[in-house]
Design an enzyme around this catalytic site. Sequence first.
Site, short mmCIF file in Angstrom:
data_model
loop_
_atom_site.label_atom_id
_atom_site.label_comp_id
_atom_site.label_asym_id
_atom_site.label_seq_id
_atom_site.Cartn_x
_atom_site.Cartn_y
_atom_site.Cartn_z
N SER A 198 0.83 -1.32 -0.12
CA SER A 198 0.10 0.03 -0.06
C SER A 198 0.97 1.22 0.08
O SER A 198 1.62 1.51 -1.01
CB SER A 198 -1.05 -0.18 1.43
OG SER A 198 -1.81 1.07 1.02
N ASP A 204 -2.34 6.56 -3.16
CA ASP A 204 -1.33 5.69 -2.43
C ASP A 204 -0.95 4.72 -3.66
O ASP A 204 -1.55 4.65 -4.70
CB ASP A 204 -1.50 5.00 -1.05
CG ASP A 204 -2.56 4.22 -1.13
OD1 ASP A 204 -3.56 3.89 -2.18
OD2 ASP A 204 -2.61 3.35 -0.23
N ASP A 225 -1.34 1.37 -4.05
CA ASP A 225 -2.47 0.51 -4.44
C ASP A 225 -3.67 1.24 -4.92
O ASP A 225 -4.63 0.32 -5.27
CB ASP A 225 -2.56 -0.49 -3.48
CG ASP A 225 -3.10 -0.16 -2.16
OD1 ASP A 225 -2.79 0.70 -1.68
OD2 ASP A 225 -3.90 -0.78 -1.56
N ASP A 227 -6.03 2.66 -3.08
CA ASP A 227 -7.10 2.93 -2.41
C ASP A 227 -7.35 4.18 -1.62
O ASP A 227 -8.33 4.49 -0.96
CB ASP A 227 -7.41 1.61 -1.49
CG ASP A 227 -6.24 1.25 -0.47
OD1 ASP A 227 -5.17 2.13 -0.71
OD2 ASP A 227 -6.31 0.27 0.28
N ARG A 228 -6.17 4.89 -1.26
CA ARG A 228 -6.29 6.19 -0.31
C ARG A 228 -6.34 7.26 -1.79
O ARG A 228 -5.77 7.33 -2.64
CB ARG A 228 -5.08 6.40 0.20
CG ARG A 228 -4.89 5.32 1.42
CD ARG A 228 -3.40 5.80 2.13
NE ARG A 228 -3.32 4.70 3.21
CZ ARG A 228 -2.80 4.98 4.24
NH1 ARG A 228 -2.23 5.96 4.61
NH2 ARG A 228 -2.70 3.94 5.20
N LYS A 261 -11.58 1.05 0.29
CA LYS A 261 -11.60 2.33 0.29
C LYS A 261 -11.21 2.57 -1.43
O LYS A 261 -10.55 1.54 -2.05
CB LYS A 261 -10.66 3.05 1.07
CG LYS A 261 -9.53 2.39 1.32
CD LYS A 261 -8.89 3.07 2.45
CE LYS A 261 -7.10 2.83 2.49
NZ LYS A 261 -7.02 1.67 3.48
#
Length: 560
Positions: A116, A288, A290, A292-293, A389
């Site tokens: 991540s 980020d 991967d 998801d952020r 997310k």
Amino acid sequence: MSLTVEIVTTKPYEGQKPGTSGLRKKVKVFTQPNYTENFVQAILEANGAALVGSTLVVGGDGRFYCKEAAELIVRLSAANGVSKLLVGQNGILSTPAVSSLIRHNKALGGIVLTASHNPGGPENDFGIKFNCENGGPAPDAFTNLIYKITTEIKQYKLVRNLQIDITKVGVTLYDIAGKPFTVEVIDSVANYVRHMEEIFDFAKLKDFVSGKATGKPLKMRIDAMNGVTGSYVREIFLNRLGATESSVVHTTPLPDFGGLHPDPNLTYAKDLVDTVAQGDYDIGAAFDGDGDRNMIIGSKAFFVTPSDSLAVIAHYLEAIPYFQKNGVQGFARSMPTASAVDLVGRKLGKEVFEVPTGWKYFGNLMDAGRLCLCGEESFGTGSNHIREKDGIWAVLAWISVMQHTGKGIEDILKQHWSVYGRNYFTRYDYEECASDPCNEMVATMEKTITAPEFVGKSYSSGGKTYKVKKADNFSYTDPVDKSVATKQGLRIVFEDGSRIVVRLSGTGSSGATVRLYIDSYEQENVLGQASVMLKPLIDIALEISQLPKFTGRNAPTVIT
Ligand code: VG1
Ligand code: CO
């Protein structure tokens, strides 16, 4: 030709315990003989009888060792009776894309190869995480089982000479000891883009982004930080929404993220913040590794806290077709997240849940139809369209809100605060501290704040006084399956609703990271500077926790 299954003898490795989101270690740890094999075998076995004949999704953020790990997973899965694997081309799939693929294909689960927001490359981190059939990160009971298996493992199964080329999209059929096995290498972005098109009104957004509807194009700077979102960003923002090439940067996924720390916050996404601060953009966003952020900033780098981002999206859900179609259920946030969304929930008469840190705690509520939108202060925002997310989803949500209101980001926030009041929030991260003193600090602080005389005590700093109303180590009972998660963070709640939260990170790969969260609500005084408004509480938090003494740190590594 029929391929044979080989049984390889192995021994347990210590410490294969998944943290907040999967197992994260240095690449050098994962590449030790049998290390990755053991962990993947444990994941597969943890699925029990359901594994045989199943479909699994495999992909990751493209960091160093992703491709090798993906190929290894193919060989282990084939040997363990899985029927079909959907593998992202070159091993690339964002975490939200994996979640979406699991759901669309009714797969048993997915193996996500990512650490991540942790740095990548041969000297840095790798990670493996399992997502279950609802598309969400495996819950605690499941990861505990994986861990237990890793402590007892004696052998793993492998089809060693299975030849596989994951650089080309296509289907390959194999015969594994007389049983069929299929590997389908899929386009990494197609399914996800289709999914986003179902959720948002792309035609309307295209007119808005291109300026057809308003007379001036939306000036965006979308920074993929050399992470997995690069390919998704190009397809969605350039090809589908008609943004200009200069709207996107760092869109080539690189094994070491080009040396960037792929964590979208004010410290590690400094390049984005500095560029947008010059005033030439309406919106800046970063993701980020991967995907998801997300971090959202407005013109002149006006910072939207993730807690506020969640609340604003909740307020404007009518701007997103998905919610018009599927209705609005409850909202949720992780415990350290400021409670801005609670106020929106209250106004709309919706349930609002407070869960421990980690997206896995939202899944049951979504599956039970009680939750449609949730977020974490750690730059996580998402909805029940998947069970992770979703960074790109969050940017599309924000552009939808901008289109719907015709306002800029700063004005949207200021208006929101004028209606609901403002939750000032900051997080201090002290990264890579020595573990023992941090554990000692938490133990000492827990003792202090749970002593009976602590409630009712007053603390003063900077002319402000705060009286303790409640203090505990947060524990959570899942409203759906009644499972209990204890020791999820030390929490001090004051009479005026202000809070101090301290917890240790569960995503680091070595040492300890202390997270200190401060939040304070103001009904009227909404235009102050967070660092100034929160200074007294920060000082009180440092005093109660004795953090400088235990960690030897005078300043945090990252301030959000
Ligand atoms: C951090 C965040 C948490 C998030 C987790 C995974 O965990 O605080 O909110 O869910 O990372 O995010 P911790 O235990 O380090 O505080 V991701 O994007 O790294 O999968
Ligand atoms: Co992430």
